[in-house]
Structures are given as structure tokens and as C-alpha cells.
Design a protein around this motif. Structure first.
Motif, mmCIF file in Angstrom:
data_model
loop_
_atom_site.group_PDB
_atom_site.id
_atom_site.type_symbol
_atom_site.label_atom_id
_atom_site.label_comp_id
_atom_site.label_asym_id
_atom_site.label_seq_id
_atom_site.Cartn_x
_atom_site.Cartn_y
_atom_site.Cartn_z
ATOM 1 N N TYR A 20 0.867 -1.172 0.000
ATOM 2 C CA TYR A 20 0.000 0.000 0.000
ATOM 3 C C TYR A 20 0.909 1.228 0.000
ATOM 4 N N THR A 24 -1.729 6.102 1.741
ATOM 5 C CA THR A 24 -2.901 5.279 2.036
ATOM 6 C C THR A 24 -2.810 4.708 3.436
ATOM 7 N N THR A 27 -3.533 7.451 5.921
ATOM 8 C CA THR A 27 -4.958 7.798 5.921
ATOM 9 C C THR A 27 -5.780 6.726 6.635
ATOM 10 N N TYR A 28 -5.539 5.481 6.297
ATOM 11 C CA TYR A 28 -6.290 4.387 6.918
ATOM 12 C C TYR A 28 -6.042 4.328 8.428
ATOM 13 N N TRP A 31 -8.130 6.961 10.161
ATOM 14 C CA TRP A 31 -9.548 6.604 10.263
ATOM 15 C C TRP A 31 -9.771 5.501 11.294
ATOM 16 N N THR A 72 -14.102 6.374 2.141
ATOM 17 C CA THR A 72 -12.701 6.139 2.547
ATOM 18 C C THR A 72 -12.646 5.606 3.963
ATOM 19 N N ASN A 75 -13.758 1.976 3.875
ATOM 20 C CA ASN A 75 -12.709 1.123 3.308
ATOM 21 C C ASN A 75 -11.576 0.879 4.307
ATOM 22 N N SER A 76 -11.260 1.883 5.085
ATOM 23 C CA SER A 76 -10.185 1.711 6.067
ATOM 24 C C SER A 76 -10.594 0.745 7.172
#
Length: 78
Positions: A20, A24, A27-28, A31, A72, A75-76
Motif C-alpha cells: 500500500y 494510504t 490515511t487508513y 480513520w 474512505t 474502506n479503512s
């Protein structure tokens, strides 16, 4: 990418091994940490679909985030 949480460190390592992008992963992790703090620092393994729905509703109703941002966040968490 080291955090204070062994769980978040594990998630970061998992994503980096699967190549990844760093952005990303960052960001994940943000979250996921937000989700954990929203539920009073409960471990994600002890939570289910209801908690995810409540978190996403909170983002939509209280934080007024855009649908793309909600996607987003979802998805995380998946």
C-alpha cells in the motif's frame, strides 16, 4: 510508521507488506484510530457492523463529511 498502539503498528506493517502507498497507510491508520476513539478505545475485534454503522452515521450527521470521505473511512475499517 510507528504508533503507540501495537494494533495500529500491526495494521501498518500488514499494509506495507502488501505494498500500500505510505499515504494510504497513513490515511487508513487515522480513520481506524478515529473509529477506536469514537467507541471509547474499544478494540475493533470486539465491535461489529452496528458500531461501524453508528460511526458512519456520526461522520455524516455530526461531522458533515462528504460521501467520498465516508467511503474512505469505510474502506479503512474493512
Amino acid at each position: 510508521m510507528k504508533t503507540r498502539s501495537p494494533f495500529l503498528n500491526y495494521i501498518a506493517e500488514y499494509m506495507l507488506v502488501r505494498q500500500y502507498s505510505l499515504r494510504t497507510v497513513d490515511t487508513y491508520l487515522r480513520w481506524i484510530a478515529s473509529y477506536i476513539h469514537f467507541h471509547n478505545k474499544r478494540h475493533p475485534a470486539s465491535m461489529g457492523d452496528n458500531e461501524v454503522e453508528r460511526y458512519l452515521e456520526h461522520l455524516m450527521l455530526k461531522q458533515n463529511v462528504a460521501p467520498r470521505t465516508q467511503a474512505t473511512a469505510l474502506n479503512s475499517l474493512s
